[in-house]
Write a protein that holds these residues in place. Structure first.
Motif, PDB file in Angstrom:
ATOM      1  N   GLY A 176       0.992  -1.349   0.032  1.00  7.97           N
ATOM      2  CA  GLY A 176      -0.092   0.040   0.041  1.00  7.97           C
ATOM      3  C   GLY A 176       0.922   1.126   0.039  1.00  7.97           C
ATOM      4  N   TYR A 177       0.248   2.328   0.517  1.00  7.71           N
ATOM      5  CA  TYR A 177       1.081   3.611   0.626  1.00  7.71           C
ATOM      6  C   TYR A 177       0.773   4.271   1.889  1.00  7.71           C
ATOM      7  CZ  TYR A 177       3.238   7.981  -0.153  1.00  7.71           C
ATOM      8  OH  TYR A 177       3.863   9.182  -0.046  1.00  7.71           O
ATOM      9  N   GLU A 178       1.577   4.391   2.755  1.00 12.18           N
ATOM     10  CA  GLU A 178       1.138   5.038   3.974  1.00 12.18           C
ATOM     11  C   GLU A 178       2.566   5.518   4.724  1.00 12.18           C
ATOM     12  OE1 GLU A 178      -1.055   4.109   8.300  1.00 12.18           O
ATOM     13  OE2 GLU A 178      -1.721   3.105   6.608  1.00 12.18           O
ATOM     14  N   ASP A 179       2.761   6.667   5.075  1.00  7.25           N
ATOM     15  CA  ASP A 179       3.870   7.187   5.777  1.00  7.25           C
ATOM     16  C   ASP A 179       3.356   6.698   7.212  1.00  7.25           C
ATOM     17  OD1 ASP A 179       5.395   7.952   3.751  1.00  7.25           O
ATOM     18  OD2 ASP A 179       4.403   9.966   4.089  1.00  7.25           O
ATOM     19  N   GLY A 180       4.407   6.651   8.220  1.00  9.71           N
ATOM     20  CA  GLY A 180       4.294   6.172   9.481  1.00  9.71           C
ATOM     21  C   GLY A 180       5.367   5.699  10.171  1.00  9.71           C
ATOM     22  N   THR A 181       4.973   5.257  11.425  1.00 11.82           N
ATOM     23  CA  THR A 181       6.240   4.250  12.105  1.00 11.82           C
ATOM     24  C   THR A 181       6.311   3.015  11.356  1.00 11.82           C
ATOM     25  OG1 THR A 181       4.243   3.271  13.376  1.00 11.82           O
ATOM     26  CG2 THR A 181       5.312   5.306  14.348  1.00 11.82           C
ATOM     27  N   LEU A 182       7.428   2.292  11.703  1.00 14.27           N
ATOM     28  CA  LEU A 182       7.737   1.007  11.120  1.00 14.27           C
ATOM     29  C   LEU A 182       6.719   0.003  11.188  1.00 14.27           C
ATOM     30  CD1 LEU A 182      11.408   0.720  12.197  1.00 14.27           C
ATOM     31  CD2 LEU A 182      10.410   1.358   9.895  1.00 14.27           C
ATOM     32  N   ALA A 183       5.824   0.195  12.213  1.00 12.86           N
ATOM     33  CA  ALA A 183       4.832  -0.753  12.426  1.00 12.86           C
ATOM     34  C   ALA A 183       3.540  -0.567  11.515  1.00 12.86           C
ATOM     35  CB  ALA A 183       4.236  -0.724  13.874  1.00 12.86           C
ATOM     36  N   ASN A 184       3.291   0.528  11.054  1.00 12.79           N
ATOM     37  CA  ASN A 184       2.023   1.002  10.208  1.00 12.79           C
ATOM     38  C   ASN A 184       2.379   1.391   8.749  1.00 12.79           C
ATOM     39  OD1 ASN A 184       2.790   3.608  10.801  1.00 12.79           O
ATOM     40  ND2 ASN A 184       0.849   3.853  11.987  1.00 12.79           N
ATOM     41  N   ALA A 185       3.933   1.761   8.411  1.00 13.12           N
ATOM     42  CA  ALA A 185       3.989   2.177   6.994  1.00 13.12           C
ATOM     43  C   ALA A 185       3.735   1.119   6.061  1.00 13.12           C
ATOM     44  CB  ALA A 185       5.629   2.550   7.113  1.00 13.12           C
ATOM     45  N   LYS A 186       3.490   1.682   4.802  1.00 13.26           N
ATOM     46  CA  LYS A 186       2.988   0.562   3.694  1.00 13.26           C
ATOM     47  C   LYS A 186       3.848   0.992   2.585  1.00 13.26           C
ATOM     48  CE  LYS A 186      -1.410  -0.451   5.538  1.00 13.26           C
ATOM     49  NZ  LYS A 186      -2.808  -0.595   5.083  1.00 13.26           N
ATOM     50  N   PHE A 187       4.480   0.047   1.868  1.00 17.61           N
ATOM     51  CA  PHE A 187       5.097   0.260   0.563  1.00 17.61           C
ATOM     52  C   PHE A 187       4.372  -0.425  -0.512  1.00 17.61           C
ATOM     53  CE2 PHE A 187       7.975   1.545   3.963  1.00 17.61           C
ATOM     54  CZ  PHE A 187       8.726   2.337   3.187  1.00 17.61           C
ATOM     55  N   ASN A 188       4.845  -0.187  -1.768  1.00 15.78           N
ATOM     56  CA  ASN A 188       4.339  -0.903  -2.871  1.00 15.78           C
ATOM     57  C   ASN A 188       5.247  -1.843  -3.541  1.00 15.78           C
ATOM     58  OD1 ASN A 188       3.507  -1.886  -5.485  1.00 15.78           O
ATOM     59  ND2 ASN A 188       1.657  -0.460  -5.236  1.00 15.78           N
ATOM     60  N   ILE A 189       6.285  -1.140  -4.179  1.00 17.49           N
ATOM     61  CA  ILE A 189       7.513  -1.947  -4.522  1.00 17.49           C
ATOM     62  C   ILE A 189       8.751  -1.384  -4.276  1.00 17.49           C
ATOM     63  CG2 ILE A 189       8.515  -2.963  -6.841  1.00 17.49           C
ATOM     64  CD1 ILE A 189       5.888  -2.541  -8.072  1.00 17.49           C
ATOM     65  N   LEU A 190       9.670  -2.211  -3.303  1.00 20.97           N
ATOM     66  CA  LEU A 190      10.944  -1.724  -3.045  1.00 20.97           C
ATOM     67  C   LEU A 190      11.760  -2.007  -4.070  1.00 20.97           C
ATOM     68  CD1 LEU A 190       9.562  -2.240  -0.198  1.00 20.97           C
ATOM     69  CD2 LEU A 190      11.642  -2.372   0.763  1.00 20.97           C
ATOM     70  N   THR A 191      12.076  -0.885  -4.980  1.00 19.70           N
ATOM     71  CA  THR A 191      12.768  -0.939  -6.224  1.00 19.70           C
ATOM     72  C   THR A 191      14.205  -0.793  -5.884  1.00 19.70           C
ATOM     73  OG1 THR A 191      10.798  -0.019  -7.354  1.00 19.70           O
ATOM     74  CG2 THR A 191      12.777   0.074  -8.587  1.00 19.70           C
ATOM     75  N   ASP A 192      14.576   0.359  -4.992  1.00 21.29           N
ATOM     76  CA  ASP A 192      16.170   0.472  -5.084  1.00 21.29           C
ATOM     77  C   ASP A 192      16.326   1.082  -3.630  1.00 21.29           C
ATOM     78  OD1 ASP A 192      18.701   0.287  -5.504  1.00 21.29           O
ATOM     79  OD2 ASP A 192      18.473   1.744  -7.352  1.00 21.29           O
ATOM     80  N   ILE A 193      17.262   0.948  -3.116  1.00 19.42           N
ATOM     81  CA  ILE A 193      17.691   1.504  -1.987  1.00 19.42           C
ATOM     82  C   ILE A 193      19.091   2.408  -1.895  1.00 19.42           C
ATOM     83  CG2 ILE A 193      16.388   0.050  -0.166  1.00 19.42           C
ATOM     84  CD1 ILE A 193      18.763  -1.650  -0.047  1.00 19.42           C
ATOM     85  N   ALA A 194      19.330   3.466  -1.158  1.00 19.33           N
ATOM     86  CA  ALA A 194      20.491   4.141  -1.169  1.00 19.33           C
ATOM     87  C   ALA A 194      20.707   4.548   0.294  1.00 19.33           C
ATOM     88  CB  ALA A 194      20.469   5.365  -1.790  1.00 19.33           C
ATOM     89  N   ILE A 195      21.747   4.857   0.806  1.00 19.52           N
ATOM     90  CA  ILE A 195      22.388   5.328   1.896  1.00 19.52           C
ATOM     91  C   ILE A 195      23.065   6.604   1.726  1.00 19.52           C
ATOM     92  CG2 ILE A 195      23.517   4.749   4.071  1.00 19.52           C
ATOM     93  CD1 ILE A 195      22.912   2.005   3.822  1.00 19.52           C
ATOM     94  N   ASP A 196      22.957   7.792   2.271  1.00 17.66           N
ATOM     95  CA  ASP A 196      23.856   9.101   2.226  1.00 17.66           C
ATOM     96  C   ASP A 196      24.917   8.903   3.175  1.00 17.66           C
ATOM     97  OD1 ASP A 196      22.754   9.880   4.641  1.00 17.66           O
ATOM     98  OD2 ASP A 196      21.434  11.396   3.582  1.00 17.66           O
ATOM     99  N   ARG A 197      25.914   9.856   3.157  1.00 19.39           N
ATOM    100  CA  ARG A 197      26.983   9.993   3.823  1.00 19.39           C
ATOM    101  C   ARG A 197      26.654   9.886   5.479  1.00 19.39           C
ATOM    102  NH1 ARG A 197      29.373  15.351   1.623  1.00 19.39           N
ATOM    103  NH2 ARG A 197      27.402  17.055   2.040  1.00 19.39           N
ATOM    104  N   ASP A 198      25.457  10.504   5.803  1.00 16.05           N
ATOM    105  CA  ASP A 198      24.892  10.582   7.135  1.00 16.05           C
ATOM    106  C   ASP A 198      24.461   9.205   7.512  1.00 16.05           C
ATOM    107  OD1 ASP A 198      26.010  13.119   7.381  1.00 16.05           O
ATOM    108  OD2 ASP A 198      24.063  14.031   6.441  1.00 16.05           O
ATOM    109  N   GLY A 199      24.344   8.464   6.856  1.00 18.58           N
ATOM    110  CA  GLY A 199      23.543   7.168   7.145  1.00 18.58           C
ATOM    111  C   GLY A 199      22.041   6.881   7.013  1.00 18.58           C
TER     112      GLY A 199
END
Length: 129
Positions: free
Chosen positions: A88-111
């Motif tokens: 789905g699509y919902e911002d929030g805590t790790l317990a209730n956030a929703k995503f559709n397709i985790l296509t890619d990830i990145a980490i910036d220099r601050d982590g």
């Protein structure tokens, strides 16, 4: 080099090629898809879309159909779940956030961790702390 297995049966494992160039089968996960934290071939993923180096001893993995970010300890090959969402699509805590397709990830220099949520056409920032 750590990379998805690129198997036509689900891209559900991570392979490792050392500097010698001799790949020796699955390094974490197996070709069979699933959702299991564990060590090496005992772990299960479901369609890995991205593998990145999070720090000197940890990989971060986008596990597409499990809607999860997974950590892999490079020394022990232990796979753990950093975040598990639902569809789905919902911002929030790790317990209730929703995503559709985790296509890619990145980490910036601050982590900070960013997820490309391709199904929702969004770039999402994930706070694991």
């Amino acid at each position: 080099i750590y990379y998805t297995d690129q198997n036509l049966n689900g891209i559900s494992g991570i392979a490792k090629t050392p500097p010698s160039g001799s790949t020796n089968g699955q390094w974490a996960g197996v070709y069979e898809a699933g959702y299991v934290d564990g060590i090496g071939e005992n772990a299960r993923f479901s369609s890995i879309t991205s593998v990145i180096l999070a720090n000197s001893n940890e990989l971060l993995v986008a596990d597409r159909f499990n809607y999860a970010l997974r950590r892999v300890n490079i020394t022990s090959r232990e796979v753990t779940t950093a975040m598990k969402a639902s569809s789905g699509y919902e911002d929030g805590t790790l317990a209730n956030a929703k995503f559709n397709i985790l296509t890619d990830i990145a980490i910036d220099r601050d982590g900070n961790i960013y997820v490309l949520d391709g199904g929702n056409q969004a770039i999402r920032k994930v706070f694991l702390k």
